[in-house]
Design an enzyme around this catalytic site. Structure first.
Site, PDB file in Angstrom:
ATOM      1  N   TYR A 163       0.817  -1.224   0.000  1.00 48.63           N
ATOM      2  CA  TYR A 163       0.000   0.000   0.000  1.00 48.63           C
ATOM      3  C   TYR A 163       0.855   1.280   0.000  1.00 48.63           C
ATOM      4  O   TYR A 163       0.333   2.371   0.105  1.00 48.63           O
ATOM      5  CB  TYR A 163      -0.916  -0.033   1.234  1.00 48.63           C
ATOM      6  N   LYS A 170      -1.791   9.523   0.762  1.00 46.59           N
ATOM      7  CA  LYS A 170      -2.808   9.952   1.744  1.00 46.59           C
ATOM      8  C   LYS A 170      -2.172  10.750   2.882  1.00 46.59           C
ATOM      9  O   LYS A 170      -2.782  11.679   3.413  1.00 46.59           O
ATOM     10  CB  LYS A 170      -3.563   8.748   2.298  1.00 46.59           C
TER      11      LYS A 170
HETATM   12  N1  LIG Z   1     -11.984   0.813  -0.238  1.00 44.73           N
HETATM   13  C1  LIG Z   1     -11.363   0.859   0.941  1.00 44.73           C
HETATM   14  O1  LIG Z   1     -11.206  -0.164   1.632  1.00 44.73           O
HETATM   15  C2  LIG Z   1     -10.827   2.178   1.426  1.00 44.73           C
HETATM   16  C3  LIG Z   1     -10.171   2.213   2.664  1.00 44.73           C
HETATM   17  C4  LIG Z   1      -9.674   3.424   3.137  1.00 44.73           C
HETATM   18  C5  LIG Z   1      -9.853   4.577   2.402  1.00 44.73           C
HETATM   19  N2  LIG Z   1     -10.490   4.516   1.194  1.00 44.73           N
HETATM   20  C6  LIG Z   1     -10.627   5.753   0.425  1.00 44.73           C
HETATM   21  O2  LIG Z   1     -11.982   5.970   0.091  1.00 44.73           O
HETATM   22  C7  LIG Z   1     -12.053   6.638  -1.169  1.00 44.73           C
HETATM   23  C8  LIG Z   1     -12.925   5.852  -2.112  1.00 44.73           C
HETATM   24  O3  LIG Z   1     -12.507   4.522  -2.117  1.00 44.73           O
HETATM   25  P1  LIG Z   1     -13.277   3.428  -2.974  1.00 44.73           P
HETATM   26  O4  LIG Z   1     -12.855   2.114  -2.458  1.00 44.73           O
HETATM   27  O5  LIG Z   1     -14.703   3.776  -3.084  1.00 44.73           O
HETATM   28  O6  LIG Z   1     -12.572   3.647  -4.398  1.00 44.73           O
HETATM   29  P2  LIG Z   1     -12.896   3.016  -5.814  1.00 44.73           P
HETATM   30  O7  LIG Z   1     -14.032   2.065  -5.760  1.00 44.73           O
HETATM   31  O8  LIG Z   1     -11.582   2.544  -6.340  1.00 44.73           O
HETATM   32  O9  LIG Z   1     -13.367   4.296  -6.610  1.00 44.73           O
HETATM   33  C9  LIG Z   1     -12.486   5.358  -6.809  1.00 44.73           C
HETATM   34  C10 LIG Z   1     -13.187   6.348  -7.684  1.00 44.73           C
HETATM   35  O10 LIG Z   1     -12.251   7.402  -7.975  1.00 44.73           O
HETATM   36  C11 LIG Z   1     -12.277   7.607  -9.376  1.00 44.73           C
HETATM   37  N3  LIG Z   1     -11.025   8.154  -9.848  1.00 44.73           N
HETATM   38  C12 LIG Z   1      -9.788   7.639  -9.717  1.00 44.73           C
HETATM   39  N4  LIG Z   1      -8.899   8.441 -10.318  1.00 44.73           N
HETATM   40  C13 LIG Z   1      -9.603   9.482 -10.834  1.00 44.73           C
HETATM   41  C14 LIG Z   1      -9.241  10.631 -11.568  1.00 44.73           C
HETATM   42  N5  LIG Z   1      -7.967  10.878 -11.908  1.00 44.73           N
HETATM   43  N6  LIG Z   1     -10.216  11.488 -11.932  1.00 44.73           N
HETATM   44  C15 LIG Z   1     -11.522  11.254 -11.608  1.00 44.73           C
HETATM   45  N7  LIG Z   1     -11.917  10.173 -10.927  1.00 44.73           N
HETATM   46  C16 LIG Z   1     -10.957   9.297 -10.545  1.00 44.73           C
HETATM   47  C17 LIG Z   1     -12.552   6.251  -9.968  1.00 44.73           C
HETATM   48  O11 LIG Z   1     -12.999   6.419 -11.283  1.00 44.73           O
HETATM   49  P3  LIG Z   1     -12.875   5.250 -12.367  1.00 44.73           P
HETATM   50  O12 LIG Z   1     -14.162   4.496 -12.222  1.00 44.73           O
HETATM   51  O13 LIG Z   1     -12.737   5.987 -13.642  1.00 44.73           O
HETATM   52  O14 LIG Z   1     -11.666   4.429 -12.022  1.00 44.73           O
HETATM   53  C18 LIG Z   1     -13.615   5.746  -9.013  1.00 44.73           C
HETATM   54  O15 LIG Z   1     -14.883   6.236  -9.350  1.00 44.73           O
HETATM   55  C19 LIG Z   1     -10.613   6.765  -1.668  1.00 44.73           C
HETATM   56  O16 LIG Z   1     -10.119   8.040  -1.345  1.00 44.73           O
HETATM   57  C20 LIG Z   1      -9.900   5.680  -0.897  1.00 44.73           C
HETATM   58  O17 LIG Z   1      -8.520   5.931  -0.739  1.00 44.73           O
HETATM   59  C21 LIG Z   1     -10.984   3.342   0.707  1.00 44.73           C
END
Ligand SMILES: NC(=O)c1ccc[n+]([C@@H]2O[C@H](COP(=O)([O-])OP(=O)(O)OC[C@H]3O[C@@H](n4cnc5c(N)ncnc54)[C@H](OP(=O)(O)O)[C@@H]3O)[C@@H](O)[C@H]2O)c1
Length: 259
Positions: A163, A170
């Site tokens: 990670y 982050k």
């Molecule tokens: N999932 C976890 O377990 C977890 C844990 C801790 C923190 N988080 C944080 O929570 C947030 C959301 O996580 P998630 O799991 O929901 O993420 P996700 O399912 O991977 O979705 C990420 C979203 O960001 C979009 N994205 C990425 N790069 C982009 C760019 N350059 N311009 C515009 N859109 C962009 C993606 O679009 P595309 O569909 O085009 O790829 C997608 O819609 C993130 O900040 C992540 O770090 C998540």
């Protein structure tokens, strides 16, 4: 007895009519945040990177909620596209009240073998949106506003599985939140972050054994779900949060409290 996840979506009182832009809003946590803000009566602009057609289904679902929903397509890691997205919101609504930076990428790699290009990519998605938006925010938010960044426990702790680039990104994002908070507080713009640990996004999104282990370990009795993060974002947008600046609010059911 295991704690149950929140069911349905309820609006946050006091947010009706606010204009909100959410980055990466068409799936996962971003979608839950957009849904929460729309349920609260906000005019929500959902940023997405992919084709318009893919966002159509999401728009149909959210259009049943009290607020209004629309999309803006932009790769927010590119400053010109992020700026254009903000200008689009301004053209459509005349102002911005809430900016939620949720979009993120993660390129797995070992810390002892970091690859420069994917590291730069993860850093750009984390930092460029707020860096591009910052100079415009006092003009876009003349009556004050809220900026909330979505962060991760990997900013402070070592998350297994390579990670490092996302964790470093982050950590930098949380630092940027503090610097922006100090400079924008005088404009009545609050900049904060919500941080979460592993999220349960439903079947097929993560190793079930890992999810079960983390759920057992979480003091509150279950894994964090996207709606928990969305609720915390909405809290930081409430009028009562007006004196909170530059903080990272941890939303993890107490998991991060354990040694
Ligand atoms: N999932 C976890 O377990 C977890 C844990 C801790 C923190 N988080 C944080 O929570 C947030 C959301 O996580 P998630 O799991 O929901 O993420 P996700 O399912 O991977 O979705 C990420 C979203 O960001 C979009 N994205 C990425 N790069 C982009 C760019 N350059 N311009 C515009 N859109 C962009 C993606 O679009 P595309 O569909 O085009 O790829 C997608 O819609 C993130 O900040 C992540 O770090 C998540």
């Amino acid at each position: 007895m295991a704690a149950s996840a929140p069911s349905g979506v309820t609006g946050m009182p006091g947010l009706k009519g606010r204009v909100a832009l959410v980055t990466g809003a068409t799936r996962g946590v971003g979608l839950a945040i957009a849904r929460k803000l729309a349920a609260s009566g906000c005019a929500v602009v959902l940023n997405h990177r992919g084709p318009e057609a893919a966002a159509g289904e999401v728009l149909r679902e959210l259009s049943r909620l009290p607020g209004s929903v629309e999309t803006v397509r932009a790769d927010v890691s590119r400053p010109a596209q992020m700026t254009a997205a903000l200008r689009t919101v301004e053209e459509r609504h005349g102002r911005l009240d809430v900016l939620v930076h949720n979009a993120a990428t993660w390129h797995p790699m070992p810390a002892t073998g970091v690859r420069a290009r994917p590291l730069r990519a993860d850093l750009s998605v984390a930092l460029a949106p707020l860096l591009s938006a910052a100079p415009l925010l006092p003009g876009l938010m003349p009556d004050g506003g809220r900026v909330v960044a979505v962060s991760s426990s990997g900013a402070r702790s070592v998350v297994p599985g390579g990670y490092v680039s996302a964790g470093v990104a982050k950590a930098a994002l949380e630092s940027l939140v503090r610097y922006l908070a100090a400079e924008l507080a005088g404009h009545r713009i609050n900049v904060n972050a919500v941080s979460t640990a592993k999220i349960d996004k439903g079947p097929g999104t993560a190793d079930p054994q890992v999810l079960a282990m983390l759920a057992r370990r979480t003091p509150a009795g279950r894994l964090t779900v996207p709606e928990d993060v969305a609720d915390a974002v909405a809290l930081l947008c409430a009028d009562e949060a007006a004196w909170i600046h530059g903080q990272t609010l941890v939303v993890d059911g107490g998991l991060g409290l354990l040694a």
